[in-house]
Every structure is written in C-alpha cells, then in structure tokens.
Design an enzyme around this catalytic site. Structure first.
Site: not given
Lengths: 493, 504
Positions: A76, A180, A156
């Site tokens: 990420k 997320s 997210s």
C-alpha cells in the site's frame, strides 16, 4: 503445474523447487503490465522485484527460506519504502521518496518477500471507495454479472484488494483505521486481517489517525493471513504504542477445530434497512459456525450506535494534527508563490492544491472538534464513548465469548462515482460494522463468505479478543472452509 | 538539616503620578535539559553544529516517523523536581500543542499540558544576608524546543535550522510570587544555580539554555496580600506576558518599563489589556505582539503516538538518593561549619564548581583563611584573567592548599604567599619546592635578624635617637630590616628584636 494461488502453495512449491521466485515474480510483473485498467499499482518496481526474487531464490537454494521468502507482494502506498515513491496517494507528497523503510516492510523484506510495487488507496487512507486517490480510483476486478459498470474495490486499501483479487500479487499489505482492510477485502472476495492495535509497528507508515491505524495482511486465504501476519508482527522499540508481548505461531493455531468456542452475535448490528442478502449471509455464517461445533450466543454491545459519530470525531481530530506536517517546507509539493506571498500564503496554497476535498473536509472537522470551546463537547465526549465501546466488548469477552460474528459491510461493492453527489455521511456508513473494532483496538478479520444475486462477493467479519489473533484466525479458517467461497473475477481488463 | 532563616523582602513600590503601586510577577522559565540526545530522538543536542546536521527523521517530522521518549530526559526532569522540593507525578502524559510555523516541523509541539511530570515546589530566592523570597513553583513539564528560523540571510527567502528542534526543555512555571525586577533576576539565577548543582541544565543564557516568559501586573498596596489569603486572582491586576527573554538585565528593564506602562494606563483611567508583548532593548519599551483575541488556539490533545508516562516511586527514590548537596544546604553548612559570613558563603556557593574548589582547599585547614584566599586572591585573579572559569584555573585547589599550609607553618608570610601564588599561577609547580628553590622561606633565625637590626641601627644613629623619643617610629626600623632581608624575615621576630635593641 499451474501457478500457485496462495502464499502457502507458493511456499511449498518454492521449497520443493517446482517454481522459482524469479518465475513467480516475472508472471506477476507481466500480469501487472496488462492490468492498467484496474488502477491497482501506482508505482511499479519490476527491476527491484527481480533483484529481490533472485536473492530469495538464492536463500531458498541455500536452505535459508522463511515462509515469506520469494513471495511477491504489493505494498500500500501508505508504507514508506526506501528509495521508492511513497505518497499516500496524495498530490501533496508528489515526488516524495523516503530515505527509510517502514518496520513492517523491512520485516517482510528481511523474511525474503519480493516487492512488486506500490498500491493505490484513498488519499491518506481517508475514504471507503478509493475515489479520493490522486491517481484516480482502483477498480474492482468483479463486475455485476451481465454488466460492465466499474465498481469500487472499496477503500482505503482499494488497490491492495483489487491487486490480490485480480492475481496481480500473491498478497498485499493494507492498513485499517476504521475498516480500510476489511471493507475492501469484503468487496473483492479476499481475506483481510486487522490485528490488535499494537501488534504491528506503525513506524514508517504514513499516519492517518495514530490511535486507530494498524497494518495487516490482505490475502487470498485465512492461512495466508496467518503466514503473512507472522512476518509483519512484533514489538518495535521505535513505535511507543507497539506491544512488547510474544508473537505466537499463527499458522500452527489453524487446527480446524472450533468445537465449544462461543461466538457472539451482537443484536445492535441488526440494523434497519440492511439489505436482505447481507442479513441472509450473516444467518448463513451463524449456521456454519454452529454446525462446526461452536456455541452461538446473542450478545449486546449497547453503545454501538455511538461508534460512528465518535469515530468521525477522533479520527479527523488526530488526522488534522498528523497532517499539519504537510506544509511545503521540507518535502513533497510546494505551491508556486506570488510576489508578496508570505509563509501563511505558502501554507494555504500548498495545502489547498495538495490535499483533495475529502482530506480537507476531515482536516477541517478535526480542527473544529479540537478547538477551544468545542473540545469537551466533541473530542472529550468521543473519547468517553470510545471507552464505553471498549467496555461493551470487554463485558462480552468476560462472559466467555471467544469471537463475534457480524457482516463486514452493509452492502456489496457499489459503482464508482455513484456516491459522488451523496452526503459524505452516506459514504461513512460503509464503516458502520468495522469502526467499533478500531475504537476498541481489537483484532478482526473479513472472510469471503457469499455472493450477491449478481455475483458480487460478500464478507463476514469475525472480531477477536485482544491479542488473540490465533483463535480468531482459527475460527476464520473454519468459516472459510464452511463457506467454500470459490468465486474468481472474470477477467475483463 | 541546617537552615538559614530569612525575612521576606519588601515588594518593589513604584510611585505613579497619583499613587503607589506594587509589582506582581510570575515567570515561565524554559530550561534546556542537559542531555546528549533530544527528547524524542537520538539526534545530538551539541550547540554550534552545522545547520541541520543534528536532525533525526522524526525531528524533521518526516512522514511515518514516531517519537520515542528519552528516559534520561525524564530522569533529569525528576531530578530537577526533587531539587526544587516538588511533587513528582508518577503519572504524566504528553499532549500536542498545534500551530503552524516553519521551525515547528510537525505542526505541533509535544508538551505536557494536562498532566505535567512535576507538580508544586518551592525556591528560596536570596535577596541579601537574612533576606529571601520564597517563590512557589506551580509545575514543571517536559516539552520540545523548536528549530530556528533565519530571515536575514537572503532578501527573498527564509531559512530553517532544525538542530534545536526536539531538544528537551523543562518549562518551570512559578506562581505570581515575585515582587520586583531584582527578585525576578535573582529567581532565575537561583533556578540556574540549583539546576547547575543538579547537572540538569547548563544554564548558559547566551546560548539560549535558559529563557523566560515574564508575566507582569501591578496592584495597589495590600491587594497582593488579599490574593495570597484567598487565592482569588481578581485582587490582582490584568497581566501582560513578555515573551522569550534570555538576559536577566533585559528582564529587569522589561519588567520596570512594562509596570510603568501599565501604571500610566491605569492612572489615566484606562484598562490593561491581557496580551503578549515583546521587549525592545534598543528602545527600552515593550510592544504588543498578540492580543488575547488573536491568541493561537493550540488545540491541545493527548499525543496518540505516546503512551502516558508512568514511572515508579522506586526509580524516583533512586534518583533522590543521588542528589548532591544543594546551594541552600551548602551555604548553611559553610556558615556554621567554617564560621564564615553568610555573604562569603553565598559567594562561595554561587557556582557548584567554586564551592567544590573551596572545600578541597578548606579540608583540614583554617576555613576562614581558605575562604579569604579563594574569594580574594583566586577569584580576583580569575576575573583579571579574562573572567576565566575556575575549572581552567592554573592554580589547583591542591596547590592553593599547599600555599596556605606554608603560611600556617610560618614558612612564608602573607605577602610572600601572594608572590608565590603568582608564580604558581604563571609557571606552575610545587609551592613548597618553589619556596625552597627560590629562597623565599621566611627568616626566623634570630641571629641573622639581630645582625640585620644591628646593621640598620649602626647606619642610622639619628633615627635611633628619634625613635627612642617617639617609639612609634620603631616601625621604620622594621621596614628597613624587612627590606634588607628581601621580605623574608619573620615580621613578628623583627619587631621584637627592634624593640629590644632600641630599648623601647
């Protein structure tokens, strides 16, 4: 043989010599290069990946191969990776390349894992659809059957979810502040684990809300989450909030036996207006665990209804302070100045053009709730609510509950752009089942457990006792087996 | 424990155009913690390094970086609290004070608003022998220093040096117990003295080790006492805060002019506005920087990157066990143990190094004589030599002790001893050996002295007659003999022999 689909399979194949990390890595690099339409990867590092893969192969051939050795991963964009752009999907971090490596990724690389590149996400992890990313959204590899509308992979950690679901990597790192990891995992038919707060170091992960943020694995199976968490977890003296407690062998905890375990089903999560298929999925989950020998018990978490408002005070409050450092002075983007501009104008222009709308909204909300005269009414009250929510869970666990079963999300993946004109609170409602866990600092996992009528994945969430990722993973493993989720997105990209 | 008793000094009274006014002053002193590393990073605190060379990633607030508390700085704050006889809080916590400024990289300063590490304490501020002000300490908290903005290197740009960013400070907050400019200066110097004894702050004001925000208000005589009786601040005037002062001289000037400014406003029927002011030493005035309305809203909240700081009583006790003797106790012991005046004791204990030097000289010797030598000869000589530090004194305590021993044994006179001191100062060496080698030993051999006296008498018959008529003139003969013996004759022996030979 066909390419391994999971970390566990790849590990065994690598050790047996059936495949090399270089071969695996090449395959993923090629898959990534063809998957631009998914928008999952935002910085690709193929050369680095091949170097790491060859180094991993050498270790494997020398018999020095930890479980993650040679496993190609996506990271990420929130994780700082040395020498590789790390910008939290924000314009304000344009060009930022850290001179340091986050503790989590450093541990993964030390165990021999391979980095394929950085993954898309909502800007500063603020969002539930990956649409606040400066790169544009990642796209869900799943579509409704017979439909071509692009769906959100969730957020997210949307890029992580999309990449794992579309087989662009064997697994990915995610971070979870209010859901997320779990919500995108549910939207894309993969497994996502948020560990107990303090289990995994936050050092080197760009902060959103420090008291809630926690990194975790996003994988294709529960077993893979256990393997990957093993490599990510552990005390880190550089993070004062990381816990100095032993890390058990998570994979060894997967006994497949949950007989006698007590599974709580919180009545407050049975909300009005919840879609029928979500409720049905939940009932199916209850039945599966009961059939596997668990005792099902209805429990009460009475303060649940205050969780979302409390979360949307605490998280923006911390974020407003955490994001103050993005000022154009030392790194990232600095706005052009006009003659006569002073430092205030530089701050204002830099932050106005560097932050997207959702980040700006949360910074403003956070600034407001911490301001003189409002602090007690908002921030302090939210902290009290947080303590009550934690107390709710403590009470349930004290009464013998081992894990709690809920849906992960109130709906399946929705269409990108469909929330564009909605009240932001509509988007925040995506977190309704997940934020309580962050407020209480608990471990929780989303397991793919079913599909909508039009073929979209749905996830069930299991919430565990603090530090009991072992028990949680074992229950999740059983749920995964019972649910028998085998769907794969039909390739359209 | 020995204790000196004191009377409180009278508050400073300023005569306005219409009536008398008293001053009420409270100080927030920012003392840099003596520590090799910063409060939340391992970066060095060394002064004078190349700009931005002592900066850890967390000091520059790089993304994802986290603070980790430096245990040594915590110990130093506890030590300071113990030295100020203050409450040590076993539970304290760090809060973020949010504001934007380029030399504040994170956009917040980590401080302790809600739960400081040290609570209430007390400082005795000496204002002369037998007179001292007791100043109550409200709290001491740990916080980060900011970096430094440099605006004068380039016409179009500002520069930032983060070497100081994140250095540990102790903010020592007093109650409004200080009643005049001299007391304010003396208070700061007393804090400095105590912290230097403790080794918790170097107290170098020029390098910004010690800075103060000064709160000043004025009230009519009698009002302050009402405040002390009731704790009700409404008896006191509205205060103004003069920020960031690092010279006791300017602090005194600033207090005086600020008090006069407030008095003029009040006597004109106006109201003092609570605000932050800055002192301009060139123009000798304070100027408004920020009114209460414009004050920053710092949006304090608990720092989620740091767990509450919980320390154990046993650890505090261990630190307490290592505290040195503090200035007040040392002074009292010098007065009672060495029979010196309180003034001399104050001078000798002002700096811990001076006191240590003195004690090394005085041990096993005449304390008063040792005090005289240290204060008059040594301090005078150090001052003359460009205000040299006592650590750099060319005459060691051991050497000075030997010089005093030579006086006490009668080997040298006081006058010769001063010459000897100067030789040791400039050339070094063993004092006893120098006396031997250079023939400085006092002549006590009466035969030699008698011969010298006889010679002087024989050479000066007229003086002999005068002296016999007026015995006071015998001193002239003593002087001549001393001169003839190069000052080495024992003056008392010479005197006795002259008196006898002249038949006085």
């Amino acid at each position: 043989m066909s390419a391994p689909e999971t970390i566990a399979e790849a590990r065994d194949a690598l050790r047996k010599g059936d495949v090399t990390s270089a071969e695996l890595t090449e395959g993923y690099i090629s898959a990534i290069s063809e998957a631009g339409a998914l928008g999952a990867f935002v910085h690709e590092t193929p050369d680095l990946a091949m170097d790491m893969a060859r180094a991993a192969d050498k270790r494997i051939s020398e018999g020095d191969a930890p479980d993650m050795c040679g496993i190609p991963l996506g990271i990420k964009d929130l994780f700082c990776t040395q020498g590789v752009a790390s910008q939290a999907a924000s314009r304000i971090l344009d060009g930022f390349t850290p001179e340091y490596e986050s503790t989590v990724t450093a541990k993964l690389w030390r165990s021999g894992a391979v980095m394929l590149g950085k993954l898309n996400m909502d800007e500063f992890a603020m969002g539930s659809s990956n649409e606040t990313s400066t790169y544009g959204p990642a796209v869900n590899p799943y579509r409704r059957s017979g439909d071509t509308e692009a769906l959100t992979p969730g957020g997210s950690s949307g890029g992580s979810a999309s990449a794992v679901a579309a087989s662009l990597c064997l697994a990915a790192t995610g971070t979870d502040t209010g859901g997320s990891i779990r919500q995108p995992a549910a939207f894309t038919g993969i497994t996502g684990l948020k560990p107990t707060y303090g289990r995994v170091s936050r050092w080197g992960i760009i902060a959103f809300a420090s008291s809630l943020d926690q990194a975790g694995p996003m994988t294709r199976t529960v077993r893979d989450s256990a393997i990957m968490l093993q490599a990510m977890a552990g005390h880190d003296a550089s993070d004062s909030t990381s816990a100095d407690i032993p890390v058990p062998d998570f994979e060894a905890a997967l006994t497949g036996d949950i007989r006698g375990k007590v599974i709580g089903v919180p009545r407050e999560y049975r909300m009005d207006g919840i879609p029928k298929e979500i409720d049905t999925l939940w009932q199916d989950g209850v039945r599966m665990l009961r059939e596997a020998g668990a005792e099902i018990r209805e429990i009460s978490l009475p303060n649940t209804k205050y969780a979302l408002p409390a979360y949307y005070v605490i998280a923006p409050a911390e974020a407003s302070s955490n994001l103050a450092r993005y000022d154009g002075v030392r790194f990232g983007r600095r706005a052009k100045s006009e003659p006569g501009d002073g430092i205030l104008e530089m701050y204002e222009k830099t932050r106005a053009e560097g932050f997207g709308a959702e980040v700006q909204r949360r910074v403003m909300v956070g600034t407001y709730v911490l301001s003189a005269g409002f602090y007690d009414a908002y921030y302090n009250r939210a902290r009290k609510v947080r303590a009550l929510i934690k107390h709710d869970f403590d009470t349930a666990f004290d009464k013998g509950v081992d894990a709690i079963l809920t849906p992960t999300t109130p709906s399946a993946a929705f269409a990108l752009g469909s929330m564009a004109d909605a009240d932001p609170v509509q988007m925040y409602l995506n977190d309704v089942f997940t934020v309580t866990v962050n407020l209480a600092g608990l471990p929780a996992i989303s397991v793919p457990a079913g599909q909508t009528e039009d073929g979209l994945p749905l996830g069930l969430q299991l919430i565990g006792r603090p530090w009991d990722e072992s028990g949680l993973l074992n229950t999740a493993d059983v749920l995964e087996r019972e649910a028998g989720f085998v769907a794969r997105p039909e390739r359209w990209w | 424990m020995l204790d000196l008793t004191h009377d409180a000094p009278a508050p400073k009274v300023i005569q306005g155009a219409k009536e008398d006014w008293e001053l009420v002053i409270g100080l927030e002193v920012h003392a840099q913690v003596a520590s090799m590393a910063k409060l939340f990073s391992g970066a060095s605190t060394a002064f004078g390094a190349e700009p931005n060379s002592n900066v850890a990633f967390v000091d520059a607030a790089m993304p994802g970086m986290l603070p980790v508390i430096n245990e040594y700085c915590v110990a130093q704050a506890v030590r300071t609290g113990l030295g100020l006889k203050a409450q040590i809080n076993l539970f304290s916590a760090f809060d973020r004070k949010n504001y934007f400024y380029p030399d504040q990289p994170a956009g917040y300063q980590i401080s302790q608003l809600y739960h400081p590490i040290v609570g209430e304490g007390e400082v005795i501020v000496d204002m002369g022998p037998g007179v001292a002000r007791k100043v109550r300490i409200e709290r001491i908290h740990l916080e980060q220093d900011a970096g430094k903005s440099i605006h004068d290197m380039d016409p179009a740009a500002s520069f930032v040096d983060l070497n100081r960013a994140g250095v540990a400070l102790m903010e020592i907050v007093s109650r409004p117990d200080i009643r005049g400019p001299e007391e304010a200066a003396a208070y700061i110097l007393k804090l400095r003295q105590i912290m230097r004894y403790l080794g918790t702050c170097d107290g170098d004001m020029q390098n910004g080790n010690l800075r103060a925000d000064v709160n000043v208000s004025v009230c009519r005589p009698g009002d302050y006492e009402k405040y002390r009786e009731t704790g009700d601040f409404s008896h006191l005037g509205t205060r103004c805060e003069i920020k960031n002062m690092n010279s006791t001289r300017f602090i005194q000037q600033a207090i005086e002019v600020e008090a006069r400014r407030q008095i003029a406003i009040l006597e004109d029927g106006g109201e003092v506005v609570q605000e932050t002011r800055g002192f301009d030493p060139d123009r000798g005035e304070t100027r408004s920087q920020r009114s209460k309305e414009e004050a920053h809203d710092y949006r304090y909240f608990p720092d989620p990157d740091l767990l509450p700081l919980e320390i154990e009583q046993g650890w505090v006790d261990d630190i307490a066990g290592t505290l040195p003797e503090l200035p007040d106790e040392k002074k009292a012991r010098f007065v009672s143990g060495f029979g010196m005046t309180e003034y001399d004791a104050s001078v000798l204990t002002a700096e811990v190094e001076n006191a240590a030097y003195f004690e090394e000289v005085a041990v096993g010797r005449d304390g008063k004589l040792a005090a005289n030598w240290v204060i008059n000869e040594l301090f005078g000589r150090l001052k003359k030599d460009d205000d040299r530090d006592i650590e750099d004194s060319p005459v060691s305590a051991a050497q000075l002790g030997q010089i005093i021993d030579l006086i006490s044994k009668g080997d040298i006179s006081g006058k010769i001893a001063k010459d000897l001191f100067e030789i040791v100062w400039t050339e070094g060496g063993d004092p006893a050996r120098i006396v031997e080698e250079r023939g400085m030993r006092q002549v006590t051999d009466t035969g030699a002295i008698e011969a010298a006296v006889d010679q002087v008498i024989a050479d000066n018959p007229a003086q002999v007659q005068k002296a016999q008529a007026n015995p006071k003139l015998a001193g002239w003969f003593v002087g001549q003999v001393m001169k003839a013996t190069g000052g080495k004759a024992n003056p008392k022996a010479v005197n006795d022999i002259v008196t006898a030979k002249l038949g006085l």
